[in-house]
Design an enzyme around this catalytic site. Sequence first.
Site, PDB file in Angstrom:
ATOM      1  N   LEU A 203       0.814  -1.229   0.000  1.00 53.43           N
ATOM      2  CA  LEU A 203       0.000   0.000   0.000  1.00 53.43           C
ATOM      3  C   LEU A 203       0.846   1.276   0.000  1.00 53.43           C
ATOM      4  O   LEU A 203       0.366   2.333   0.397  1.00 53.43           O
ATOM      5  CB  LEU A 203      -1.000   0.010   1.176  1.00 53.43           C
TER       6      LEU A 203
ATOM      7  N   LYS B 247       7.776   3.468  -9.345  1.00 56.25           N
ATOM      8  CA  LYS B 247       7.723   3.736 -10.798  1.00 56.25           C
ATOM      9  C   LYS B 247       7.951   5.183 -11.229  1.00 56.25           C
ATOM     10  O   LYS B 247       7.791   5.493 -12.406  1.00 56.25           O
ATOM     11  CB  LYS B 247       6.375   3.276 -11.332  1.00 56.25           C
TER      12      LYS B 247
ATOM     13  N   SER C 288       8.715  -2.154 -19.147  1.00 57.31           N
ATOM     14  CA  SER C 288       8.303  -0.826 -19.599  1.00 57.31           C
ATOM     15  C   SER C 288       8.993  -0.477 -20.905  1.00 57.31           C
ATOM     16  O   SER C 288      10.128  -0.909 -21.167  1.00 57.31           O
ATOM     17  CB  SER C 288       8.721   0.180 -18.520  1.00 57.31           C
TER      18      SER C 288
ATOM     19  N   TYR D  62      15.166   4.090 -12.328  1.00 55.61           N
ATOM     20  CA  TYR D  62      13.934   3.317 -12.539  1.00 55.61           C
ATOM     21  C   TYR D  62      14.072   2.425 -13.784  1.00 55.61           C
ATOM     22  O   TYR D  62      13.816   1.217 -13.731  1.00 55.61           O
ATOM     23  CB  TYR D  62      12.725   4.259 -12.697  1.00 55.61           C
TER      24      TYR D  62
ATOM     25  N   LYS E 171      14.227  -1.928 -14.439  1.00 60.57           N
ATOM     26  CA  LYS E 171      13.441  -2.741 -15.378  1.00 60.57           C
ATOM     27  C   LYS E 171      14.373  -3.524 -16.300  1.00 60.57           C
ATOM     28  O   LYS E 171      14.149  -4.691 -16.596  1.00 60.57           O
ATOM     29  CB  LYS E 171      12.509  -1.852 -16.205  1.00 60.57           C
TER      30      LYS E 171
ATOM     31  N   ARG F 196      11.630  18.556 -21.038  1.00 60.04           N
ATOM     32  CA  ARG F 196      11.998  17.878 -19.789  1.00 60.04           C
ATOM     33  C   ARG F 196      13.222  17.010 -20.068  1.00 60.04           C
ATOM     34  O   ARG F 196      13.193  16.195 -21.009  1.00 60.04           O
ATOM     35  CB  ARG F 196      10.808  17.015 -19.321  1.00 60.04           C
TER      36      ARG F 196
HETATM   37  P1  NAD Z   1       1.164   1.648  -9.006  1.00 55.62           P
HETATM   38  O1  NAD Z   1       2.105   2.407  -8.186  1.00 55.62           O
HETATM   39  O2  NAD Z   1      -0.237   2.146  -9.116  1.00 55.62           O
HETATM   40  O3  NAD Z   1       1.109   0.118  -8.532  1.00 55.62           O
HETATM   41  C1  NAD Z   1       2.214  -0.527  -7.961  1.00 55.62           C
HETATM   42  C2  NAD Z   1       1.734  -1.149  -6.658  1.00 55.62           C
HETATM   43  O4  NAD Z   1       2.827  -1.830  -6.047  1.00 55.62           O
HETATM   44  C3  NAD Z   1       1.229  -0.116  -5.650  1.00 55.62           C
HETATM   45  O5  NAD Z   1      -0.046  -0.494  -5.189  1.00 55.62           O
HETATM   46  C4  NAD Z   1       2.272  -0.159  -4.513  1.00 55.62           C
HETATM   47  O6  NAD Z   1       1.669   0.082  -3.263  1.00 55.62           O
HETATM   48  C5  NAD Z   1       2.813  -1.573  -4.654  1.00 55.62           C
HETATM   49  N1  NAD Z   1       4.192  -1.774  -4.199  1.00 55.62           N
HETATM   50  C6  NAD Z   1       5.304  -1.063  -4.508  1.00 55.62           C
HETATM   51  N2  NAD Z   1       6.386  -1.606  -3.949  1.00 55.62           N
HETATM   52  C7  NAD Z   1       5.956  -2.697  -3.266  1.00 55.62           C
HETATM   53  C8  NAD Z   1       6.612  -3.692  -2.479  1.00 55.62           C
HETATM   54  N3  NAD Z   1       7.927  -3.673  -2.287  1.00 55.62           N
HETATM   55  N4  NAD Z   1       5.857  -4.669  -1.942  1.00 55.62           N
HETATM   56  C9  NAD Z   1       4.522  -4.715  -2.125  1.00 55.62           C
HETATM   57  N5  NAD Z   1       3.854  -3.807  -2.852  1.00 55.62           N
HETATM   58  C10 NAD Z   1       4.561  -2.809  -3.416  1.00 55.62           C
HETATM   59  O7  NAD Z   1       1.812   1.515 -10.465  1.00 55.62           O
HETATM   60  P2  NAD Z   1       1.198   0.979 -11.817  1.00 55.62           P
HETATM   61  O8  NAD Z   1       1.082   2.130 -12.743  1.00 55.62           O
HETATM   62  O9  NAD Z   1       0.019   0.124 -11.564  1.00 55.62           O
HETATM   63  O10 NAD Z   1       2.436   0.112 -12.309  1.00 55.62           O
HETATM   64  C11 NAD Z   1       2.527  -1.272 -12.071  1.00 55.62           C
HETATM   65  C12 NAD Z   1       3.833  -1.783 -12.627  1.00 55.62           C
HETATM   66  O11 NAD Z   1       3.909  -1.472 -14.012  1.00 55.62           O
HETATM   67  C13 NAD Z   1       5.083  -1.176 -11.987  1.00 55.62           C
HETATM   68  O12 NAD Z   1       6.055  -2.175 -11.871  1.00 55.62           O
HETATM   69  C14 NAD Z   1       5.507  -0.129 -12.988  1.00 55.62           C
HETATM   70  O13 NAD Z   1       6.893   0.107 -12.942  1.00 55.62           O
HETATM   71  C15 NAD Z   1       5.122  -0.788 -14.295  1.00 55.62           C
HETATM   72  N6  NAD Z   1       4.868   0.180 -15.379  1.00 55.62           N
HETATM   73  C16 NAD Z   1       3.991   1.197 -15.186  1.00 55.62           C
HETATM   74  C17 NAD Z   1       3.781   2.130 -16.198  1.00 55.62           C
HETATM   75  C18 NAD Z   1       2.864   3.298 -16.013  1.00 55.62           C
HETATM   76  O14 NAD Z   1       3.002   4.285 -16.738  1.00 55.62           O
HETATM   77  N7  NAD Z   1       1.903   3.254 -15.101  1.00 55.62           N
HETATM   78  C19 NAD Z   1       4.454   1.979 -17.428  1.00 55.62           C
HETATM   79  C20 NAD Z   1       5.335   0.907 -17.579  1.00 55.62           C
HETATM   80  C21 NAD Z   1       5.536   0.010 -16.545  1.00 55.62           C
HETATM   81  C1  WQD Z   2       4.221  11.906 -21.781  1.00 57.39           C
HETATM   82  C2  WQD Z   2       4.477  13.125 -22.652  1.00 57.39           C
HETATM   83  C3  WQD Z   2       6.172  14.584 -21.788  1.00 57.39           C
HETATM   84  C4  WQD Z   2       3.952  15.729 -18.189  1.00 57.39           C
HETATM   85  C5  WQD Z   2       6.828   7.741 -18.318  1.00 57.39           C
HETATM   86  C6  WQD Z   2       8.011   6.910 -17.936  1.00 57.39           C
HETATM   87  C7  WQD Z   2       7.906   5.553 -18.562  1.00 57.39           C
HETATM   88  C8  WQD Z   2       6.560   4.904 -18.239  1.00 57.39           C
HETATM   89  C9  WQD Z   2       5.412   5.805 -18.538  1.00 57.39           C
HETATM   90  C10 WQD Z   2       6.850   3.533 -16.317  1.00 57.39           C
HETATM   91  C11 WQD Z   2       5.959  13.469 -22.797  1.00 57.39           C
HETATM   92  C12 WQD Z   2       4.836  15.276 -21.793  1.00 57.39           C
HETATM   93  C13 WQD Z   2       4.347  15.168 -19.382  1.00 57.39           C
HETATM   94  C14 WQD Z   2       3.660  17.119 -18.141  1.00 57.39           C
HETATM   95  C15 WQD Z   2       4.159  17.267 -20.491  1.00 57.39           C
HETATM   96  N1  WQD Z   2       6.434   4.589 -16.852  1.00 57.39           N
HETATM   97  N2  WQD Z   2       4.442  15.925 -20.520  1.00 57.39           N
HETATM   98  N3  WQD Z   2       3.766  17.827 -19.308  1.00 57.39           N
HETATM   99  O1  WQD Z   2       7.656  10.227 -20.035  1.00 57.39           O
HETATM  100  O2  WQD Z   2       6.409   8.984 -21.868  1.00 57.39           O
HETATM  101  O3  WQD Z   2       6.823   7.877 -19.723  1.00 57.39           O
HETATM  102  O4  WQD Z   2       5.619   7.073 -17.908  1.00 57.39           O
HETATM  103  O5  WQD Z   2       7.490   2.649 -16.788  1.00 57.39           O
HETATM  104  O6  WQD Z   2       8.963   4.817 -18.064  1.00 57.39           O
HETATM  105  O7  WQD Z   2       9.185   7.553 -18.375  1.00 57.39           O
HETATM  106  O8  WQD Z   2       5.177   9.687 -19.808  1.00 57.39           O
HETATM  107  O9  WQD Z   2       3.184  10.907 -19.068  1.00 57.39           O
HETATM  108  O10 WQD Z   2       5.445  11.583 -18.160  1.00 57.39           O
HETATM  109  O11 WQD Z   2       4.902  12.056 -20.544  1.00 57.39           O
HETATM  110  O12 WQD Z   2       4.244  17.957 -21.512  1.00 57.39           O
HETATM  111  O13 WQD Z   2       3.328  17.696 -17.094  1.00 57.39           O
HETATM  112  O14 WQD Z   2       3.877  14.258 -22.018  1.00 57.39           O
HETATM  113  O15 WQD Z   2       7.195  15.469 -22.141  1.00 57.39           O
HETATM  114  O16 WQD Z   2       6.132  13.945 -24.105  1.00 57.39           O
HETATM  115  P1  WQD Z   2       6.616   9.274 -20.426  1.00 57.39           P
HETATM  116  P2  WQD Z   2       4.647  11.073 -19.293  1.00 57.39           P
END
Ligand code: NAD
Ligand code: WQD
Length: 332
Positions: free
Chosen positions: A33, A84, A124, A148, A152, A291
């Site tokens: 959580l 993340k 990711s 991060y 991955k 950014r």
């Molecule tokens: P999220 O933060 O909503 O969900 C992750 C969950 O893991 C959370 O509920 C957190 O409480 C729990 N958690 C974290 N560390 C923990 C630990 N050590 N033990 C138990 N629980 C733990 O994130 P999400 O967006 O649902 O992402 C899920 C997965 O997908 C992550 O591994 C993230 O890196 C990956 N991912 C997310 C995105 C994105 O943009 N949301 C993109 C690519 C990859």
């Molecule tokens: C999207 C676009 C920004 C915020 C990230 C992680 C990636 C994955 C997904 C976990 C970009 C622009 C953003 C803002 C903006 N997560 N932007 N103003 O960077 O593609 O990916 O989340 O694995 O690893 O890097 O996603 O939503 O941050 O950005 O203009 O306030 O929006 O420059 O072009 P990103 P994002």
Amino acid sequence: MNVLVTGGTGFIGSHTVVQLIEAGHTAVIVDNLCNSSVKVLDGIEAICGKKPLFYKADTRDRAALQKIFSENKIDAVIHFAGLKAVGESVKIPLEYYHNNLTGTFVLLEVMKDAGCKKMVFSSSATVYGMENEAPFREDMPTGATNPYGQTKRMLEQILTDVAAADPEWSVVLLRYFNPIGAHPSGLIGENPNGIPNNLFPYIAQVAVGKLPCLSVYGNDYPTPDGTGVRDYIHVVDLANGHLKALEYAEKHTGTEAINLGTSRGTSVLELVHAFEKASGVPIRYRIVDRRPGDIAACFADTEKAKKLLGWKAEFGIEEMCRDGWNYMLRQK
Ligand code: NAD
Ligand code: WQD
């Protein structure tokens, strides 16, 4: 199947749990959580009429994981748990390495001891780094520009090595592009605490008046309107990809990295305008500097997902904005 979902109360995990239950699987959640709320369980129950078994525990807590595996016959694990936020990972790298790596090591060891050798892992698109050009294909070299992304990339390698050493393992590395939106019921979704790092929740918070104005990071990229292009994917489509990956893991051993995206690119301003259309609310924005670490365009080649999983995304940007907005309205 009995599926352990680590991070199952999080954004993507909760949507996947709903689909697991709806498909007749049993979902067991472990989450500490740190980035979600136990209230998500009520949302899941309201959608599918069943509350999943929930353990509040950290994936680094070996005894807690052993207890879960001894109390449940787990057939496979979907491993979402992890930290993340890219920017935060640069500031507190040790926490990121410890959480994401150690949490996975302990989980893998406990799984091995329990004879459970099927894992679907949340990777990711960040592993494509800065050197490749979109569309990203799974056979491209990987890279990382922040802790991060490194976690991955390292975990992909570690899981590949584990599966190579023991032919009973089955590992699917799902490389997500940009998941957004929410369940169409509006009962579960994403509403991060504090100022969001990601574009979609930022736009949503401007729309409800929680934040005054969106900063658009650069309009001088070599893209049609100069703003960054990403492959946004509806979280419901993404969740569905996990069920397909689970089916695949049941029938195959070894490791596969598979993109989950739509293959369509959408610019920042296109997303802003689509959100305005879906919500009827004008979004205030201003153009600011790029950014650091951002690339111009990131979108998936999705052929491998089609071929191996028989999966493709069904929803477009309109539905992503509609469902994300519907969820936001219920958060007020
Ligand atoms: P999220 O933060 O909503 O969900 C992750 C969950 O893991 C959370 O509920 C957190 O409480 C729990 N958690 C974290 N560390 C923990 C630990 N050590 N033990 C138990 N629980 C733990 O994130 P999400 O967006 O649902 O992402 C899920 C997965 O997908 C992550 O591994 C993230 O890196 C990956 N991912 C997310 C995105 C994105 O943009 N949301 C993109 C690519 C990859
Ligand atoms: C999207 C676009 C920004 C915020 C990230 C992680 C990636 C994955 C997904 C976990 C970009 C622009 C953003 C803002 C903006 N997560 N932007 N103003 O960077 O593609 O990916 O989340 O694995 O690893 O890097 O996603 O939503 O941050 O950005 O203009 O306030 O929006 O420059 O072009 P990103 P994002």
